[in-house]
Design a protein around this motif. Sequence first.
Motif, PDB file in Angstrom:
ATOM      1  N   GLU A 168      22.363  62.197  63.309  1.00 27.64           N
ATOM      2  CA  GLU A 168      22.271  62.404  61.857  1.00 27.64           C
ATOM      3  C   GLU A 168      23.460  63.197  61.330  1.00 27.64           C
ATOM      4  O   GLU A 168      23.954  62.937  60.229  1.00 27.64           O
ATOM      5  N   THR A 169      23.961  64.164  62.123  1.00 25.01           N
ATOM      6  CA  THR A 169      25.140  64.907  61.666  1.00 25.01           C
ATOM      7  C   THR A 169      26.373  64.015  61.640  1.00 25.01           C
ATOM      8  O   THR A 169      27.311  64.287  60.894  1.00 25.01           O
ATOM      9  N   SER A 170      26.379  62.948  62.436  1.00 26.73           N
ATOM     10  CA  SER A 170      27.536  62.044  62.444  1.00 26.73           C
ATOM     11  C   SER A 170      27.686  61.304  61.123  1.00 26.73           C
ATOM     12  O   SER A 170      28.739  60.718  60.856  1.00 26.73           O
ATOM     13  N   PHE A 171      26.651  61.320  60.263  1.00 26.96           N
ATOM     14  CA  PHE A 171      26.772  60.685  58.945  1.00 26.96           C
ATOM     15  C   PHE A 171      27.909  61.307  58.140  1.00 26.96           C
ATOM     16  O   PHE A 171      28.516  60.633  57.299  1.00 26.96           O
ATOM     17  N   VAL A 172      28.200  62.595  58.384  1.00 26.55           N
ATOM     18  CA  VAL A 172      29.314  63.250  57.693  1.00 26.55           C
ATOM     19  C   VAL A 172      30.599  62.468  57.928  1.00 26.55           C
ATOM     20  O   VAL A 172      31.325  62.113  56.982  1.00 26.55           O
ATOM     21  N   GLN A 173      30.893  62.172  59.184  1.00 27.67           N
ATOM     22  CA  GLN A 173      32.123  61.445  59.500  1.00 27.67           C
ATOM     23  C   GLN A 173      31.995  59.957  59.193  1.00 27.67           C
ATOM     24  O   GLN A 173      32.992  59.322  58.816  1.00 27.67           O
ATOM     25  N   GLN A 174      30.806  59.396  59.334  1.00 25.45           N
ATOM     26  CA  GLN A 174      30.638  57.975  59.018  1.00 25.45           C
ATOM     27  C   GLN A 174      30.965  57.704  57.556  1.00 25.45           C
ATOM     28  O   GLN A 174      31.717  56.773  57.232  1.00 25.45           O
ATOM     29  N   VAL A 175      30.388  58.501  56.663  1.00 29.89           N
ATOM     30  CA  VAL A 175      30.634  58.319  55.226  1.00 29.89           C
ATOM     31  C   VAL A 175      32.087  58.628  54.894  1.00 29.89           C
ATOM     32  O   VAL A 175      32.734  57.902  54.125  1.00 29.89           O
ATOM     33  N   PHE A 176      32.614  59.687  55.480  1.00 35.55           N
ATOM     34  CA  PHE A 176      33.980  60.110  55.186  1.00 35.55           C
ATOM     35  C   PHE A 176      34.988  59.020  55.545  1.00 35.55           C
ATOM     36  O   PHE A 176      35.822  58.622  54.726  1.00 35.55           O
ATOM     37  N   TYR A 177      34.885  58.501  56.738  1.00 36.66           N
ATOM     38  CA  TYR A 177      35.881  57.520  57.177  1.00 36.66           C
ATOM     39  C   TYR A 177      35.600  56.115  56.648  1.00 36.66           C
ATOM     40  O   TYR A 177      36.487  55.273  56.598  1.00 36.66           O
ATOM     41  N   PHE A 178      34.377  55.878  56.194  1.00 37.91           N
ATOM     42  CA  PHE A 178      34.112  54.634  55.487  1.00 37.91           C
ATOM     43  C   PHE A 178      34.865  54.619  54.160  1.00 37.91           C
ATOM     44  O   PHE A 178      35.348  53.576  53.710  1.00 37.91           O
ATOM     45  N   GLY A 179      35.008  55.800  53.537  1.00 39.17           N
ATOM     46  CA  GLY A 179      35.793  55.897  52.303  1.00 39.17           C
ATOM     47  C   GLY A 179      37.238  55.488  52.527  1.00 39.17           C
ATOM     48  O   GLY A 179      37.836  54.784  51.711  1.00 39.17           O
ATOM     49  N   TYR A 180      37.815  55.916  53.639  1.00 32.76           N
ATOM     50  CA  TYR A 180      39.172  55.480  53.996  1.00 32.76           C
ATOM     51  C   TYR A 180      39.230  53.962  54.109  1.00 32.76           C
ATOM     52  O   TYR A 180      40.145  53.308  53.604  1.00 32.76           O
ATOM     53  N   PHE A 181      38.246  53.403  54.815  1.00 31.65           N
ATOM     54  CA  PHE A 181      38.228  51.957  55.069  1.00 31.65           C
ATOM     55  C   PHE A 181      38.170  51.159  53.772  1.00 31.65           C
ATOM     56  O   PHE A 181      38.898  50.183  53.587  1.00 31.65           O
ATOM     57  N   VAL A 182      37.311  51.596  52.852  1.00 28.53           N
ATOM     58  CA  VAL A 182      37.107  50.858  51.602  1.00 28.53           C
ATOM     59  C   VAL A 182      38.336  50.910  50.701  1.00 28.53           C
ATOM     60  O   VAL A 182      38.705  49.917  50.065  1.00 28.53           O
ATOM     61  N   PHE A 183      39.009  52.057  50.648  1.00 27.49           N
ATOM     62  CA  PHE A 183      40.058  52.244  49.653  1.00 27.49           C
ATOM     63  C   PHE A 183      41.481  52.074  50.181  1.00 27.49           C
ATOM     64  O   PHE A 183      42.435  52.186  49.405  1.00 27.49           O
ATOM     65  N   ALA A 184      41.659  51.782  51.473  1.00 21.61           N
ATOM     66  CA  ALA A 184      43.015  51.664  52.014  1.00 21.61           C
ATOM     67  C   ALA A 184      43.791  50.519  51.367  1.00 21.61           C
ATOM     68  O   ALA A 184      44.946  50.689  50.948  1.00 21.61           O
ATOM     69  N   VAL A 185      43.190  49.342  51.266  1.00 16.75           N
ATOM     70  CA  VAL A 185      43.899  48.196  50.676  1.00 16.75           C
ATOM     71  C   VAL A 185      44.131  48.405  49.181  1.00 16.75           C
ATOM     72  O   VAL A 185      45.250  48.193  48.694  1.00 16.75           O
ATOM     73  N   PRO A 186      43.111  48.812  48.390  1.00  9.98           N
ATOM     74  CA  PRO A 186      43.400  49.104  46.981  1.00  9.98           C
ATOM     75  C   PRO A 186      44.500  50.148  46.810  1.00  9.98           C
ATOM     76  O   PRO A 186      45.321  50.057  45.888  1.00  9.98           O
ATOM     77  N   ALA A 187      44.552  51.131  47.712  1.00 13.66           N
ATOM     78  CA  ALA A 187      45.592  52.157  47.623  1.00 13.66           C
ATOM     79  C   ALA A 187      46.970  51.559  47.863  1.00 13.66           C
ATOM     80  O   ALA A 187      47.941  51.892  47.164  1.00 13.66           O
ATOM     81  N   ALA A 188      47.082  50.661  48.835  1.00 13.93           N
ATOM     82  CA  ALA A 188      48.373  50.014  49.106  1.00 13.93           C
ATOM     83  C   ALA A 188      48.814  49.149  47.931  1.00 13.93           C
ATOM     84  O   ALA A 188      49.994  49.135  47.558  1.00 13.93           O
ATOM     85  N   MET A 189      47.871  48.461  47.307  1.00 12.52           N
ATOM     86  CA  MET A 189      48.212  47.599  46.175  1.00 12.52           C
ATOM     87  C   MET A 189      48.622  48.443  44.971  1.00 12.52           C
ATOM     88  O   MET A 189      49.569  48.092  44.255  1.00 12.52           O
ATOM     89  N   LEU A 190      47.932  49.572  44.749  1.00  3.03           N
ATOM     90  CA  LEU A 190      48.307  50.445  43.638  1.00  3.03           C
ATOM     91  C   LEU A 190      49.680  51.057  43.877  1.00  3.03           C
ATOM     92  O   LEU A 190      50.504  51.147  42.955  1.00  3.03           O
ATOM     93  N   THR A 191      49.953  51.470  45.128  1.00  5.28           N
ATOM     94  CA  THR A 191      51.252  52.053  45.452  1.00  5.28           C
ATOM     95  C   THR A 191      52.367  51.060  45.180  1.00  5.28           C
ATOM     96  O   THR A 191      53.420  51.417  44.618  1.00  5.28           O
ATOM     97  N   SER A 192      52.155  49.805  45.557  1.00  7.20           N
ATOM     98  CA  SER A 192      53.184  48.786  45.360  1.00  7.20           C
ATOM     99  C   SER A 192      53.346  48.413  43.887  1.00  7.20           C
ATOM    100  O   SER A 192      54.453  48.171  43.418  1.00  7.20           O
ATOM    101  N   ALA A 193      52.231  48.375  43.167  1.00  9.44           N
ATOM    102  CA  ALA A 193      52.291  47.950  41.768  1.00  9.44           C
ATOM    103  C   ALA A 193      52.787  49.054  40.835  1.00  9.44           C
ATOM    104  O   ALA A 193      53.556  48.800  39.904  1.00  9.44           O
ATOM    105  N   ARG A 194      52.375  50.308  41.097  1.00  9.26           N
ATOM    106  CA  ARG A 194      52.677  51.397  40.169  1.00  9.26           C
ATOM    107  C   ARG A 194      53.537  52.497  40.760  1.00  9.26           C
ATOM    108  O   ARG A 194      53.903  53.438  40.052  1.00  9.26           O
ATOM    109  N   GLY A 195      53.818  52.445  42.056  1.00  9.93           N
ATOM    110  CA  GLY A 195      54.690  53.437  42.665  1.00  9.93           C
ATOM    111  C   GLY A 195      53.944  54.562  43.350  1.00  9.93           C
ATOM    112  O   GLY A 195      52.724  54.714  43.236  1.00  9.93           O
TER     113      GLY A 195
END
Length: 433
Positions: free
Chosen positions: A52-79
């Motif tokens: 149950e304590t591992s949910f801290v890291q599960q949720v945290f690193y799931f955030g990385y997984f979800v937003f990595a591609v949108p972050a790359a596209m924003l970086t390329s489009a807007r700098g």
Amino acid sequence: MPTAAAPAPARPRYTGAILLTVSLFFLWGMANNLNDVLIAQFRKAFTLSDFETSFVQQVFYFGYFVFAVPAAMLTSARGYKTAIVTGLVLYGCGALLFYPAAADSRYTLFLFALFVIASGLAFLETAANPLMTELGDPAGATRRLNWAQAANPVGAITGILIGRHFILSGIEHDEATLAAMTAAERLTYYGVETRAVQAPYLVIGCIVLAFAVVAACLRFPPGDPGARAAASWSGFRQVVHRPRLVFAAVAQLLYVGAQVGLWSYTIRFAQATVPGLPEHAAADALFVSLLLFATGRFIGTAAMTRVRPATLLALFAAIAFALTVFAALVGGRTGLYALVATSFFMSIQFPTIFALGVEGLGPLRRAGSSLLIMAIIGGAILTAAIGWLSDRAGIATAMLVPAAAFAVIVGFALWARRRKSDADGGDRNGLGG
């Protein structure tokens, strides 16, 4: 008379942007390693199992997984600036959400706040890592990224110190003591432990938002004209067919999982295998781990002037494998010392795998970078696996999970070394040699 040649235009200087970017490595190191303290704190405040304590890291690193591609596209489009400011705002807002989460004493609200923080860090890491590899001679990209990442363990150490002195109370009650308390006394105890995170995260949130204001006022390098197309969906489809990048992504997933899992359960390992060890002393073991990690980062990066990065990666990962297997089999104080020593040899692994993975991608570098940031999901996967195995076979046996990860990283490093040697005759100054 021949006319004098016109002087070459002066190259713009981005000193402020570079300094701020290096500070980002500090900020996300602090956020990541505060999670290791939160796991111990939430286990006590919410009476959770290891899984149950591992949910801290599960949720945290799931955030990385979800937003990595949108972050790359924003970086390329807007700098870079837009991506970095966006990341800092999300990070700051997520930290501020700890205040109402603690006031309501709800574990799920804490998990949501951590997800928001992680979404911001996905933007920061997706922008900062490739930025540091692009600024300067490509042949020195691995060393340059390692030097920039030296700020990361400093942030990690700061996070542990904040957690040790301002979050962990040192008050620990066993089951018998808790059972003897009245319902009101237990509620008061849990409430005090939960609210301990409010002030530290409130301060962190305000500081991070101040960084966002500073970043908005600085000038950053312009984006690569070819990067926008490369960061489109077609660009992402291209990079998944690059064997070096794909193998690097697998190695990165396993490395992040091993690092996060080891540090998340160092306090738990210490208290479970060394009977009678108090909470603060167990946190000191984690603090020493981070000191060794920082030392290893400086020594390892300096060694890259003489030893090929892939060779050094193979050596460090092999020693980390041996130490974690020893810790799993021996346990006790000796096993704890081995587990702590592992951090020295984890030090160069993330940036070295990253630089080896994006080598030679050209305009596809940012798309490739996002794939490597997505691989940070390993922090959720392996931490959950360690927690699950710990609940069934004990925390010492669970250390075999990161040991297996280090074995695969050795394989990647040796493969990357051979591929580099085949390509250029083994140039010592190259990225992957």
